[in-house]
Design a protein around this motif. Sequence first.
Motif, PDB file in Angstrom:
ATOM      1  N   ARG A  17      -9.132  -1.179   1.003  1.00 43.74           N
ATOM      2  CA  ARG A  17      -8.572  -0.370   0.557  1.00 43.74           C
ATOM      3  C   ARG A  17      -9.418   1.498   0.546  1.00 43.74           C
ATOM      4  O   ARG A  17     -11.254   1.651   1.091  1.00 43.74           O
ATOM      5  CB  ARG A  17      -9.323  -0.408  -1.347  1.00 43.74           C
ATOM      6  CG  ARG A  17      -8.156  -1.099  -1.963  1.00 43.74           C
ATOM      7  CD  ARG A  17      -7.004  -0.898  -2.149  1.00 43.74           C
ATOM      8  NE  ARG A  17      -5.854  -1.720  -2.701  1.00 43.74           N
ATOM      9  CZ  ARG A  17      -6.402  -1.639  -4.280  1.00 43.74           C
ATOM     10  NH1 ARG A  17      -6.307  -0.471  -5.223  1.00 43.74           N
ATOM     11  NH2 ARG A  17      -5.181  -2.273  -4.978  1.00 43.74           N
ATOM     12  N   ALA A  38      -4.191   1.258  -3.883  1.00 47.16           N
ATOM     13  CA  ALA A  38      -3.988   0.815  -1.702  1.00 47.16           C
ATOM     14  C   ALA A  38      -4.033   2.286  -1.009  1.00 47.16           C
ATOM     15  O   ALA A  38      -3.554   3.219  -1.976  1.00 47.16           O
ATOM     16  CB  ALA A  38      -3.012   0.252  -1.927  1.00 47.16           C
ATOM     17  N   GLN A  98      -1.005   0.417   3.719  1.00 45.74           N
ATOM     18  CA  GLN A  98      -2.230  -0.991   3.652  1.00 45.74           C
ATOM     19  C   GLN A  98      -1.634  -2.156   3.965  1.00 45.74           C
ATOM     20  O   GLN A  98      -0.371  -2.790   3.737  1.00 45.74           O
ATOM     21  CB  GLN A  98      -2.630  -0.920   1.891  1.00 45.74           C
ATOM     22  CG  GLN A  98      -3.397  -1.933   1.279  1.00 45.74           C
ATOM     23  CD  GLN A  98      -4.843  -1.205   1.209  1.00 45.74           C
ATOM     24  OE1 GLN A  98      -5.031  -0.425   0.916  1.00 45.74           O
ATOM     25  NE2 GLN A  98      -5.854  -1.996   2.356  1.00 45.74           N
ATOM     26  N   SER A 107      -1.598  -4.870  -3.466  1.00 47.09           N
ATOM     27  CA  SER A 107      -0.592  -3.117  -3.445  1.00 47.09           C
ATOM     28  C   SER A 107      -0.456  -2.318  -4.280  1.00 47.09           C
ATOM     29  O   SER A 107      -0.424  -1.076  -4.134  1.00 47.09           O
ATOM     30  CB  SER A 107       0.351  -3.135  -2.292  1.00 47.09           C
ATOM     31  OG  SER A 107      -0.389  -3.759  -0.957  1.00 47.09           O
TER      32      SER A 107
END
Length: 243
Positions: free
Chosen positions: A48, A72, A76, A113
């Motif tokens: 992250r 996220a 990601q 996410s």
Amino acid sequence: MFSTLLIAFASATLALAHGGVTSYTIAGTNYTGWSPYNSASDQTSIERPYSSFNPILDAADPTIHCNDAGTAGPHQLTAEVKAGSKITAYWSQWTHKEGPVTVYMASCGSSCSSVNSASVSWFKIAETGLVSGTLGNGVWGNTGVFDTLKYDAVIPAALADGEYLIRHELLALHQANTPQFYPECAQLKITGGGGKTPSGSYLAKLPGAYKMSDPGVTVDIYSTAAQTQTNYTVPGPAVWTGA
């Protein structure tokens, strides 16, 4: 011109004084981590986003979950990993030997996410506090990170399949009664697990898992008492192994 250079030098010096997770090895596969001083739009990572190598100074800080706003990254990724596998987090730099290392996980449901890391419930899967010696002159979990720039943990084999956040935190105690928190998170998809999930006292919110008044958080390792004290309680809930 001189003032600009001075500011740049001061910023670089501050960054070099601390650190953050910069890569992972999971079940033998290497994953590039987040680079907090590079453009977010150019980065693709399982980690992250986080803002800097600087510490969080308050256990109640709203960003203490993952050292960010909780969302996220723009590109990601999520690493697929079999339960029971080893995960190694790496730091590119670290300068503080005193303090514990902890590793937490949190279930995201079907997808991490779309989950804000401030909203999940965390459980601890690993910790290393005071290994030997005294609070004032001892070997700590952070000592191992200082020496090797890495920390190993094992994803509990009993853990249920699904998507999870994993969070590594270094708590630096080198400044008397001024704890410094360094948390970073990544996204995992667990497979081949044993179907179990932690509950009750194993679960905690962040912030909320510990507070500044906890004896393992605000510590004066230079006090007279600390020179002979050999017991230390790592902040947060007990480690969940799935057993």
